[in-house]
Design a protein around this motif. Sequence first.
Motif, PDB file in Angstrom:
ATOM      1  N   TYR A   1       0.830  -1.208   0.000  1.00 30.35           N
ATOM      2  CA  TYR A   1       0.000   0.000   0.000  1.00 30.35           C
ATOM      3  C   TYR A   1       0.863   1.255   0.000  1.00 30.35           C
ATOM      4  O   TYR A   1       0.620   2.195  -0.774  1.00 30.35           O
ATOM      5  CB  TYR A   1      -0.912  -0.012   1.224  1.00 30.35           C
ATOM      6  CG  TYR A   1      -1.707   1.260   1.396  1.00 30.35           C
ATOM      7  CD1 TYR A   1      -2.766   1.558   0.549  1.00 30.35           C
ATOM      8  CD2 TYR A   1      -1.383   2.168   2.397  1.00 30.35           C
ATOM      9  CE1 TYR A   1      -3.490   2.737   0.692  1.00 30.35           C
ATOM     10  CE2 TYR A   1      -2.094   3.346   2.547  1.00 30.35           C
ATOM     11  CZ  TYR A   1      -3.149   3.622   1.689  1.00 30.35           C
ATOM     12  OH  TYR A   1      -3.860   4.790   1.838  1.00 30.35           O
ATOM     13  N   LEU A   2       1.878   1.289   0.849  1.00 31.42           N
ATOM     14  CA  LEU A   2       2.730   2.476   0.926  1.00 31.42           C
ATOM     15  C   LEU A   2       3.519   2.696  -0.360  1.00 31.42           C
ATOM     16  O   LEU A   2       3.848   3.831  -0.701  1.00 31.42           O
ATOM     17  CB  LEU A   2       3.674   2.366   2.122  1.00 31.42           C
ATOM     18  CG  LEU A   2       3.008   2.500   3.490  1.00 31.42           C
ATOM     19  CD1 LEU A   2       4.036   2.333   4.604  1.00 31.42           C
ATOM     20  CD2 LEU A   2       2.292   3.843   3.636  1.00 31.42           C
ATOM     21  N   ALA A   3       3.819   1.625  -1.090  1.00 32.70           N
ATOM     22  CA  ALA A   3       4.516   1.786  -2.370  1.00 32.70           C
ATOM     23  C   ALA A   3       3.682   2.615  -3.328  1.00 32.70           C
ATOM     24  O   ALA A   3       4.216   3.445  -4.080  1.00 32.70           O
ATOM     25  CB  ALA A   3       4.816   0.419  -2.977  1.00 32.70           C
ATOM     26  N   ARG A   4       2.372   2.408  -3.306  1.00 31.38           N
ATOM     27  CA  ARG A   4       1.507   3.202  -4.188  1.00 31.38           C
ATOM     28  C   ARG A   4       1.430   4.648  -3.715  1.00 31.38           C
ATOM     29  O   ARG A   4       1.378   5.568  -4.535  1.00 31.38           O
ATOM     30  CB  ARG A   4       0.105   2.587  -4.232  1.00 31.38           C
ATOM     31  CG  ARG A   4       0.055   1.183  -4.800  1.00 31.38           C
ATOM     32  CD  ARG A   4      -1.333   0.788  -5.249  1.00 31.38           C
ATOM     33  NE  ARG A   4      -2.345   0.940  -4.216  1.00 31.38           N
ATOM     34  CZ  ARG A   4      -2.643   0.024  -3.302  1.00 31.38           C
ATOM     35  NH1 ARG A   4      -1.963  -1.125  -3.297  1.00 31.38           N
ATOM     36  NH2 ARG A   4      -3.591   0.228  -2.413  1.00 31.38           N
ATOM     37  N   VAL A   5       1.442   4.848  -2.400  1.00 31.48           N
ATOM     38  CA  VAL A   5       1.338   6.209  -1.861  1.00 31.48           C
ATOM     39  C   VAL A   5       2.614   7.007  -2.121  1.00 31.48           C
ATOM     40  O   VAL A   5       2.569   8.157  -2.575  1.00 31.48           O
ATOM     41  CB  VAL A   5       1.041   6.162  -0.349  1.00 31.48           C
ATOM     42  CG1 VAL A   5       1.102   7.573   0.257  1.00 31.48           C
ATOM     43  CG2 VAL A   5      -0.318   5.525  -0.088  1.00 31.48           C
ATOM     44  N   TYR A   6       3.764   6.390  -1.829  1.00 26.33           N
ATOM     45  CA  TYR A   6       5.038   7.115  -1.894  1.00 26.33           C
ATOM     46  C   TYR A   6       5.773   6.939  -3.222  1.00 26.33           C
ATOM     47  O   TYR A   6       6.736   7.668  -3.499  1.00 26.33           O
ATOM     48  CB  TYR A   6       5.948   6.666  -0.751  1.00 26.33           C
ATOM     49  CG  TYR A   6       5.510   7.161   0.607  1.00 26.33           C
ATOM     50  CD1 TYR A   6       5.615   8.502   0.955  1.00 26.33           C
ATOM     51  CD2 TYR A   6       4.999   6.278   1.557  1.00 26.33           C
ATOM     52  CE1 TYR A   6       5.228   8.955   2.212  1.00 26.33           C
ATOM     53  CE2 TYR A   6       4.606   6.726   2.817  1.00 26.33           C
ATOM     54  CZ  TYR A   6       4.720   8.058   3.144  1.00 26.33           C
ATOM     55  OH  TYR A   6       4.338   8.509   4.374  1.00 26.33           O
ATOM     56  N   GLY A   7       5.377   5.956  -4.018  1.00 29.03           N
ATOM     57  CA  GLY A   7       5.980   5.808  -5.336  1.00 29.03           C
ATOM     58  C   GLY A   7       7.249   4.982  -5.401  1.00 29.03           C
ATOM     59  O   GLY A   7       7.894   4.941  -6.446  1.00 29.03           O
ATOM     60  N   PHE A   8       7.637   4.305  -4.340  1.00 27.81           N
ATOM     61  CA  PHE A   8       8.833   3.467  -4.405  1.00 27.81           C
ATOM     62  C   PHE A   8       8.479   2.097  -4.987  1.00 27.81           C
ATOM     63  O   PHE A   8       7.303   1.733  -5.118  1.00 27.81           O
ATOM     64  CB  PHE A   8       9.485   3.327  -3.019  1.00 27.81           C
ATOM     65  CG  PHE A   8       8.629   2.655  -1.982  1.00 27.81           C
ATOM     66  CD1 PHE A   8       8.557   1.272  -1.880  1.00 27.81           C
ATOM     67  CD2 PHE A   8       7.894   3.417  -1.074  1.00 27.81           C
ATOM     68  CE1 PHE A   8       7.777   0.657  -0.925  1.00 27.81           C
ATOM     69  CE2 PHE A   8       7.107   2.822  -0.103  1.00 27.81           C
ATOM     70  CZ  PHE A   8       7.050   1.438  -0.027  1.00 27.81           C
ATOM     71  N   THR A   9       9.501   1.349  -5.347  1.00 29.10           N
ATOM     72  CA  THR A   9       9.324   0.003  -5.898  1.00 29.10           C
ATOM     73  C   THR A   9      10.181  -0.983  -5.121  1.00 29.10           C
ATOM     74  O   THR A   9      11.038  -0.604  -4.320  1.00 29.10           O
ATOM     75  CB  THR A   9       9.735  -0.063  -7.375  1.00 29.10           C
ATOM     76  OG1 THR A   9      11.160   0.155  -7.473  1.00 29.10           O
ATOM     77  CG2 THR A   9       8.993   0.967  -8.200  1.00 29.10           C
ATOM     78  N   ASP A  10       9.957  -2.248  -5.407  1.00 27.06           N
ATOM     79  CA  ASP A  10      10.841  -3.284  -4.893  1.00 27.06           C
ATOM     80  C   ASP A  10      12.161  -3.210  -5.671  1.00 27.06           C
ATOM     81  O   ASP A  10      12.301  -2.441  -6.635  1.00 27.06           O
ATOM     82  CB  ASP A  10      10.179  -4.647  -5.042  1.00 27.06           C
ATOM     83  CG  ASP A  10      10.777  -5.700  -4.117  1.00 27.06           C
ATOM     84  OD1 ASP A  10      11.814  -5.427  -3.471  1.00 27.06           O
ATOM     85  OD2 ASP A  10      10.218  -6.811  -4.044  1.00 27.06           O
TER      86      ASP A  10
END
Length: 305
Positions: A268-277
Amino acid sequence: MGAQLRGRIALVAGATRGAGRGIAAELGAAGAVVYATGRSTRENRSDYDRPETIEETAELVTARGGTGIPVRTDHTDPQQVRELVERIDAERGRLDLLVNDLGGEHLMVWHTPLWETSLDKGLARLRTGIEAHLITSHFALRLLVRNPGGLVVELTDGTAEVHEQYYRSEGGAFFDVTKVAAHRLARAQGEELRPHGGTAVSLTPGWLRSEMMLDEFGVAEHNWRDAVARIPGFAISESPAYVGRAVAALAADPDVARWNTASLSAGYLARVYGFTDADGSRPDAWRYIREVAWAGGSGDVADYR
């Protein structure tokens, strides 16, 4: 992340391997000073009896651009935790981030009812996954509240929504109670930190490709997809860097208080903050698990990455 956390002081309790190591490394990549604790050192293995050490984690933090400091600590021992926090105070005079990643995953007992589960293992999990968190926060929050903006992250397995809807029968009662408790610990700390300008959240990775998980499936990080043919759900898995980047993003957010007492996931936070694996994808394991794996849906894993 660049150097967004330069000058920030973090304690990652349980940084030897898995999510804790991934978090410590990503905090290092953002420039933080990271005290990496655990019980496995180059001189002495813990009861995990695995090769990973806190020294390796600290070296990884430093190599990524931060400052890694390994401190052997048994977080079930109040005196050791007291001495750890006193050392941080003496050396740095502040604490900006506490990550409680103490879980005892080597104590897992699969698909076994309570009355057949080893009581010693079950109680040890409660001590590690609940009591040790409380001991660590008891001492560390005294330092963290000196300055506004402090953040506490309680690592768990599953979101509060998942735990409300499902009993985690695969891990049994001790596992379920421990993982649910993390949300309440975050709620309690968040409420008590609020007047001091602090924030506490619970955070879960998805299907984590920890060292232990990779060994279990007979693969390594570079060829983890080789296990998908045998375990199709493993296609939604994520590296420890993913949850590490989630913590780093929270710590760098000047408006992190908006999340106070929330239950969050790396996906969820990846979508909010824009980071990736690390591989550039954005897996949302818990959404996939809820909508497909546990609900019998027909969604494609690719739609959740």
